[in-house]
Structures are given as C-alpha cells and as structure tokens.
Write a protein that holds these residues in place. Sequence first.
Motif, PDB file in Angstrom:
ATOM      1  N   THR A   1       3.589  -1.981  11.873  1.00  0.00           N
ATOM      2  CA  THR A   1       4.023  -0.626  11.541  1.00  0.00           C
ATOM      3  C   THR A   1       5.538  -0.526  11.488  1.00  0.00           C
ATOM      4  N   LEU A   2       6.201  -1.096  12.493  1.00  0.00           N
ATOM      5  CA  LEU A   2       7.661  -1.051  12.521  1.00  0.00           C
ATOM      6  C   LEU A   2       8.253  -1.815  11.344  1.00  0.00           C
TER       7      LEU A   2
ATOM      8  N   ALA B   1       0.831  -1.209   0.000  1.00  0.00           N
ATOM      9  CA  ALA B   1       0.000   0.000   0.000  1.00  0.00           C
ATOM     10  C   ALA B   1       0.864   1.258   0.000  1.00  0.00           C
ATOM     11  N   VAL B   2       1.930   1.264   0.770  1.00  0.00           N
ATOM     12  CA  VAL B   2       2.818   2.428   0.836  1.00  0.00           C
ATOM     13  C   VAL B   2       3.550   2.624  -0.489  1.00  0.00           C
ATOM     14  N   LEU B   3       4.084   1.552  -1.053  1.00  0.00           N
ATOM     15  CA  LEU B   3       4.804   1.654  -2.321  1.00  0.00           C
ATOM     16  C   LEU B   3       3.874   2.095  -3.449  1.00  0.00           C
ATOM     17  N   ALA B   4       2.640   1.590  -3.458  1.00  0.00           N
ATOM     18  CA  ALA B   4       1.678   1.987  -4.488  1.00  0.00           C
ATOM     19  C   ALA B   4       1.349   3.468  -4.379  1.00  0.00           C
ATOM     20  N   THR B   5       1.224   3.970  -3.150  1.00  0.00           N
ATOM     21  CA  THR B   5       0.949   5.390  -2.936  1.00  0.00           C
ATOM     22  C   THR B   5       2.067   6.242  -3.521  1.00  0.00           C
ATOM     23  N   ALA B   6       3.318   5.865  -3.244  1.00  0.00           N
ATOM     24  CA  ALA B   6       4.456   6.616  -3.764  1.00  0.00           C
ATOM     25  C   ALA B   6       4.484   6.607  -5.290  1.00  0.00           C
ATOM     26  N   THR B   7       4.176   5.458  -5.885  1.00  0.00           N
ATOM     27  CA  THR B   7       4.196   5.346  -7.347  1.00  0.00           C
ATOM     28  C   THR B   7       3.127   6.225  -7.987  1.00  0.00           C
ATOM     29  N   VAL B   8       1.908   6.175  -7.461  1.00  0.00           N
ATOM     30  CA  VAL B   8       0.819   6.971  -8.023  1.00  0.00           C
ATOM     31  C   VAL B   8       1.078   8.470  -7.835  1.00  0.00           C
TER      32      VAL B   8
ATOM     33  N   GLY C   1       8.506  10.828  -2.879  1.00  0.00           N
ATOM     34  CA  GLY C   1       9.688  10.637  -2.047  1.00  0.00           C
ATOM     35  C   GLY C   1       9.386  10.263  -0.613  1.00  0.00           C
ATOM     36  N   THR C   2      10.342  10.568   0.255  1.00  0.00           N
ATOM     37  CA  THR C   2      10.276  10.158   1.658  1.00  0.00           C
ATOM     38  C   THR C   2       9.055  10.712   2.380  1.00  0.00           C
ATOM     39  N   GLY C   3       8.736  11.999   2.129  1.00  0.00           N
ATOM     40  CA  GLY C   3       7.607  12.611   2.819  1.00  0.00           C
ATOM     41  C   GLY C   3       6.302  11.897   2.535  1.00  0.00           C
ATOM     42  N   VAL C   4       6.075  11.570   1.258  1.00  0.00           N
ATOM     43  CA  VAL C   4       4.854  10.865   0.876  1.00  0.00           C
ATOM     44  C   VAL C   4       4.806   9.491   1.524  1.00  0.00           C
ATOM     45  N   LYS C   5       5.932   8.799   1.516  1.00  0.00           N
ATOM     46  CA  LYS C   5       5.970   7.453   2.096  1.00  0.00           C
ATOM     47  C   LYS C   5       5.721   7.492   3.601  1.00  0.00           C
ATOM     48  N   ILE C   6       6.228   8.518   4.268  1.00  0.00           N
ATOM     49  CA  ILE C   6       6.017   8.625   5.717  1.00  0.00           C
ATOM     50  C   ILE C   6       4.536   8.811   6.020  1.00  0.00           C
ATOM     51  N   VAL C   7       3.908   9.743   5.301  1.00  0.00           N
ATOM     52  CA  VAL C   7       2.482   9.987   5.524  1.00  0.00           C
ATOM     53  C   VAL C   7       1.668   8.744   5.188  1.00  0.00           C
ATOM     54  N   ALA C   8       2.007   8.115   4.060  1.00  0.00           N
ATOM     55  CA  ALA C   8       1.281   6.907   3.652  1.00  0.00           C
ATOM     56  C   ALA C   8       1.423   5.812   4.692  1.00  0.00           C
ATOM     57  N   ALA C   9       2.636   5.614   5.225  1.00  0.00           N
ATOM     58  CA  ALA C   9       2.867   4.576   6.229  1.00  0.00           C
ATOM     59  C   ALA C   9       2.040   4.846   7.490  1.00  0.00           C
ATOM     60  N   ILE C  10       1.964   6.117   7.900  1.00  0.00           N
ATOM     61  CA  ILE C  10       1.213   6.472   9.101  1.00  0.00           C
ATOM     62  C   ILE C  10      -0.284   6.231   8.898  1.00  0.00           C
ATOM     63  N   VAL C  11      -0.802   6.692   7.745  1.00  0.00           N
ATOM     64  CA  VAL C  11      -2.238   6.556   7.466  1.00  0.00           C
ATOM     65  C   VAL C  11      -2.641   5.089   7.342  1.00  0.00           C
ATOM     66  N   VAL C  12      -1.865   4.320   6.575  1.00  0.00           N
ATOM     67  CA  VAL C  12      -2.174   2.909   6.370  1.00  0.00           C
ATOM     68  C   VAL C  12      -2.123   2.144   7.690  1.00  0.00           C
TER      69      VAL C  12
END
Length: 512
Positions: A348-349, A132-139, A148-159
């Motif tokens: 999460t970790l 889910a996190v990788l797909a978010t970054a790709t889209v 980049g990193t910021g998007v992945k951080i937010v995506a990881a937290i939300v997911v």
Amino acid sequence: MSSPAAPGGVDRVRALGVETTGIEIIDETERTARPVDLFWPWFAANVSVFGISYAAFVLGFGISFWQAALVTVIGIVISFALCGVIAIAGKRGSAPTMILSRAPFGVTGQKIPGVISWLVSIGWETFLSIMAVLATATVFERLGWGGGTGVKIVAAIVVAAMIVLASVAGYHIIMRMQSYLTWITGIVTILFVVIAAKHVDWGKVSALPSGPWQAVVGALVMLMTGFGLGWINIAADWSRYQRRDANGSAIVFWNTFGGAVAPVLLVLFGLLLAGSDDAVRDGISGDPIGALAQVLPTWFLVPFLIAVILSLVSGAVLGIYSSGLTLLSLGVRIPRPAAALVDGVILTLGTIWVVFFAENFLGPFQSFLITLGVPLAAWAGIMIADIALRRRDYDEESLFSAAGVYRAFDWVSIGTMTVMSVLGWGLVVNNFAADASWNNWQGFLLEPLGLGTWNATDGYWEGNWPYANLGVLLALVGSFVITYVARRKTVADQEQARGGASYAGRSPLDGR
C-alpha cells in the motif's frame, strides 16, 4: 505435523474463515486438494487484459507477427510448465516453496534466495496495484468523471483493501475467491476481445517485417520472465495442500494449463491489435491498461474497469500471500495472517508513493525488479534440478533443523547461484538506461565477448545480441546443469540417510 498456530486443526481454521497455518508442514487431514484444483488460482491470476498489453512489448523487439506468435506460445507454455515442476515439490513436502528450497540450499543458506524471492514478490504485486490505480484514473477521465487525486486516493484504498483482506484470509478463501473471479474476468475479457476485434487490420499486421533471430530470443526471454518465471518462486505454495497420492504429471499439467491458456490467447490477440493500431501500441508504454480503453465504447468502460481491477487484484493476492510465507521462512516470528498484513502495508505504501509522489520512479522500479529476475532464474534452475534428482518425499523434520540431513548451508548451490547470477547480469542490459542509470553496469560481458557496443552518447546498446537477454537463459540452464551434475551424490546421500516414500525407478513426475 499439526500447526502450532492453529490448535484444533482444520476445523478451527475453517470455522474462523482465516488460514492460520504458516510455514509448517500441512496436516494430513487438510491435504484434500486435487491437481485440477490448481487450475483456478493460476487461471484467475493470469486472465487479465494486461496480457494484451504485453503484445506491444513483444513487437517492440522489431519482429513479425508470426515470429511473435511463435515465441508467445513457446515462452508462456514453457515458463508455466517450469512452475508446474516446482509445484511437485509442494506435494512432496507439504510446505511453502521457500521452505522446500532449504533442501538444496541448506536451512540457513536458503535465506539468500529467500530475500530475493521476497523482494520480487513484493515488487511485482506493488506494480500490479499501481497498474490498477492508474487504469482507474484513466477510465474515470474517459467517462468524464475526473481522474485526479481524489479518484486515485479512493482507488488506492479500495485496491489495497481487497488485496490485503484476501491475503490475510489465506488459502481456503483465496481458492474460493479465485474460482469466482475466473468467471467474472473471463467473461468480460472475452467481450473486450469481441468489441476490439473490429480494430484489427490483418493487412497491416501481416506486413510487419521479420526481425533477426536474436530479437526473437529477446522476446522469448521477456515473455518467459513476465509470465511463468515471474511466479516460479511461489509455485509450491498452492500445491502443498495436494493429496499425497496426487499424480505429478497431473500437477504439472493443470498448473501449466491454468497459467498459460489465457495469456497465450490474450497476447496473440494483442499482437493483432497492437500491430493494427499505432495509438494503442504507443500508448501502452505509458499506461499499459488504460491505453486499451481507447478502443472501447463508453458503455463498456465500467465493466472493463471492474474486470481489470479484479484480475490485477487476483494476481496481487497470490503474490502477497506467498510473500508473507517467504517472510516467515526468513525467521520472522509472527502468525501467517500478520505476515500477509505486513507485506500488504508495504504494498500500500509503495503504491501511494509511486502514484502520488514519485514522478520518475516507475522506470527505475521496473529496472530493479528485472535485475532480480536473473538470480531468481538461477535459483529456479537449481530447484528444478534438485526436484529432478530426488526419488523420495522431503524429510519434513530436516527442513526446520540445521542439524538435519539438509544441513545449515549447501555451498555448491549457494556458489552456483552466485556465479551464474553474476554471469547472467553480464549478458543482460538495463532497459531503462535513462531513468535508472545506476543500473547501467549490467551487460559488462557483452563488449568483451564481441556481442554488442555501448553507445554512451545516446545511451543505448548497438547490435542484435544485447537485447536478447541471454543472461536469464544462461542463469536458468547453467544452474540446472551444474546442480544436476554436481549435487547428484549429495542428494543420494541425503535420501539414503533418511526414510520416506521412494520414487526409485520412476519419473519425478509420477505419482506414488
């Protein structure tokens, strides 16, 4: 038996909106679910475009479209039907899968498959979160918003937050949530198929050459493992709220139909898409979800991303909820919501580590999970045979006492699982030989049996048999046959030693 963790019973549970019932027997007043209710969690957890990505893995075995279509239908349907059989135990015993598994393994002996089940559940749900996190970054990158990193951080937290909160809330909220997610993800998935259909080139698909039947078997096993067998260790967790008079055949049907109908259709479409578009087929190995976005127009990317996240979260929620129950079955004495929270933190970790720090972790991670699939198949064979042998409901008190009819250890089941797991590992190979060389000990029976040759220079197996993954089938079928024969008298003695509703003279699939 009322839940000691929930004084006041079902009214208090529903008032709080959080299920506090843990691994104890479900109170009769709470057993109101019908077989048709099983459709929603199983469908919502499996109506994911990730199923389309599986088609590329199937075609990777070098088989034709028609061969791939055949094993898709057979493999997915059979694997979810096996989940349906396990689900019958939930109705008969009103307890989670790993508690009911104490009947064939013993109250203490059950901890052996319990640990494996817990690792598998945590691992696969972490994998879904990572996707889910990788797909978010790709889209986001495709939209020009940066991936980049910021998007992945937010995506990881939300997911992670969505998965953990739903898992902590428990059965009642999850069942309600899954019914909504079914419609949302289903509609968007249908739109994806309509939009992507223009990329299908039937001439190219139909020209795919046929492969050897050993490759067909390998694709079949992969589909069974990736779909139904991946859920089989938690199947009874969702049927333990079924009414006592629920029909066993209906439970199997709705479990199978709910779990299999979407994956079958999606993989079949995926075969058409991956067989037509080489870029999609090649890109799936690196980013299974994101690679599908390249066939979509920009305006559809956001709905596509929302559906992807919701579908992957839906699957992960079921897994984390059940892994929390498994943790409790191992003797961890905390409330069920806390157990789900613990497993959610681990998820999460794990997601953060893989996405942000581990450059070469995904391959070894998958290799480790696939390795656990062999003993899980052996456990499934034993559990299914035990269910088939029983004609009475489980002795509920004995499920929680080593002094009861199920005793502390059943050495026949433990020995069967151990032996069949070792033999199974000898007939499967490490699909990530370069990234997880420490796992290349698998397949140790292939050369002695003349089924393949290890090419140490290039790091792969030569021959048609190695990648057929016969070890999974051997572990599943072999454990079932041994258990059905060797434990027949044991099960009969257990049922004679206690009371309970009898199924004598009737199929185990029948209702009472």
